[in-house]
Scaffold this active site. Structure first.
Site, PDB file in Angstrom:
ATOM      1  N   GLU A 158     -28.918 -12.836 103.081  1.00  0.00           N
ATOM      2  CA  GLU A 158     -29.588 -14.116 102.787  1.00  0.00           C
ATOM      3  C   GLU A 158     -29.864 -14.230 101.288  1.00  0.00           C
ATOM      4  O   GLU A 158     -29.692 -15.300 100.685  1.00  0.00           O
ATOM      5  CB  GLU A 158     -30.888 -14.241 103.578  1.00  0.00           C
ATOM      6  N   CYS A 226     -40.838 -19.751 106.862  1.00  0.00           N
ATOM      7  CA  CYS A 226     -40.285 -19.646 108.213  1.00  0.00           C
ATOM      8  C   CYS A 226     -41.408 -19.406 109.227  1.00  0.00           C
ATOM      9  O   CYS A 226     -42.094 -18.389 109.168  1.00  0.00           O
ATOM     10  CB  CYS A 226     -39.272 -18.515 108.267  1.00  0.00           C
TER      11      CYS A 226
END
Ligand code: SF4
Length: 348
Positions: A158, A226
């Protein structure tokens, strides 16, 4: 052995499709061990979406479909998709021209997208929308002429993807010590973004260090982080107050699963990261009255059940689920697959 309460993530009657191994455990018998399951735990909306993208692509286009990098960091999920015809590759050079190619939930650098275009690949992007949101936010900061700091783990896919979406050099920091080493004038406008598998609690110290070192620092609203990472970490902190031992179901290369185990260890209880029930060591739970189980965002619920089965082979277990947040977030599929109707293919 199944918990009395619904576990979520596995519908009633749904089969285990994630290649969970048969258990052959032996060890001391624990009488009346309580098992408490974290709530929430396991699959997040980004992982559910990524797996569904691969499965739908296999149905819509037929095997093989190529997936760049592990679609999510879980061997059981990857093996299950391989058995259905997915082929996992690390480089696009391994993909034949024109083939259906899926980018993993972690996101990819712009150069990878351009390479795919040059090779004429039929790309479906399974990048989690929350990761894409970080990319967009980071680019907005750069357009506002801010130096960009990325808080994350070097080498994580990521992080590599995010760095590769920003047209200027990015300062990657992993610790507060890294902030001290940043060679940037104090009055330079700074912005930070974070790897999604880090929670507000994980990054608090680093952000405080940035705000101390620089006079003009901005970052995303905490509501933009998140939800799944934050919820799983908050739940495991609460769970650790109730249990003697923590088992975290997840892969050794899963960043968020490792973090859950660290939180358990930081809470002062023995904490183990375990891929499935076959890895359970009876001595871990010997003498424990209450065992807590959680699962990383890429671990299917079938593996939690497999670990419960392994505990049940040691003796009687009494299973409950802690009170906790019920998640109902779903992310839309890419348009090409969302509109695809399997019944039309079946009757064609
Ligand atoms: S952990 Fe969060 S950012 Fe990562 S895939 Fe899941 S929902 Fe998306």
């Amino acid at each position: 052995m199944r918990p009395e309460e619904p576990l979520g993530g596995l519908a009633e009657g749904q089969k285990n499709t994630f290649n969970v191994p048969e258990l052959r455990l032996s060890g001391p018998i624990e009488i009346g061990m309580r098992v408490i399951l974290a709530q929430p735990r396991g699959f997040c909306a980004g992982v559910v979406r990524a797996i569904e993208i691969v499965e739908r692509a296999l149905q819509a286009f037929g095997p093989p479909v190529y997936v760049r990098h592990e679609i999510v960091h879980n061997r059981h999920v990857v093996e299950s998709l391989k058995a259905k015809g997915a082929r996992f590759v690390e480089e696009l050079s391994e993909v034949p021209a024109g083939a259906v190619t899926i980018f993993s939930a972690h996101g990819v650098a712009r150069a990878v997208e351009e390479d795919a275009k040059r090779r004429g690949l039929n790309v479906i992007d399974a990048t989690c929308p929350l990761v894409s949101k970080v990319h967009n936010q980071a680019n907005r900061y750069v357009r506002d002429a801010r130096e960009l700091v990325l808080i994350g783990h070097a080498g994580h896919p990521e992080v590599e993807g995010t760095k590769g979406r920003i047209p200027v050099p990015v300062h990657l920091v992993q610790t507060e010590a890294d902030v001290a080493k940043l060679d940037i004038p104090r009055d330079t406008p700074i912005a930070y973004v974070t790897q999604t598998t880090l929670s507000v609690d994980d990054t608090r110290g680093i952000i405080a260090a940035l705000e101390l070192k620089f006079s003009d620092v901005v970052g995303p609203d905490t509501r933009d982080i998140c939800y799944a990472t934050q919820n799983r970490q908050s739940a495991v902190r609460e769970l650790c107050k109730l249990v003697d031992v923590l088992l975290v179901v997840g892969a050794s290369n899963s960043s968020n699963s490792n973090r859950l185990r660290e939180i358990g260890a930081d809470s002062g209880i023995p904490s183990y990261l375990i891929a499935d029930g076959s890895e359970l060591q009876p001595e871990w739970v010997q003498g424990a009255q209450t065992v807590g189980i959680t699962a990383g965002a890429s671990a299917p619920e079938t593996l939690v059940e497999n670990v419960i089965d392994a505990l049940a082979q040691l003796g009687k277990v009494d299973i409950s689920t802690m009170a906790g947040r019920i998640e109902d977030i779903e992310f839309k599929l890419p348009a090409a697959l969302a509109d695809w109707n399997p019944s039309k293919v079946a009757t064609a």
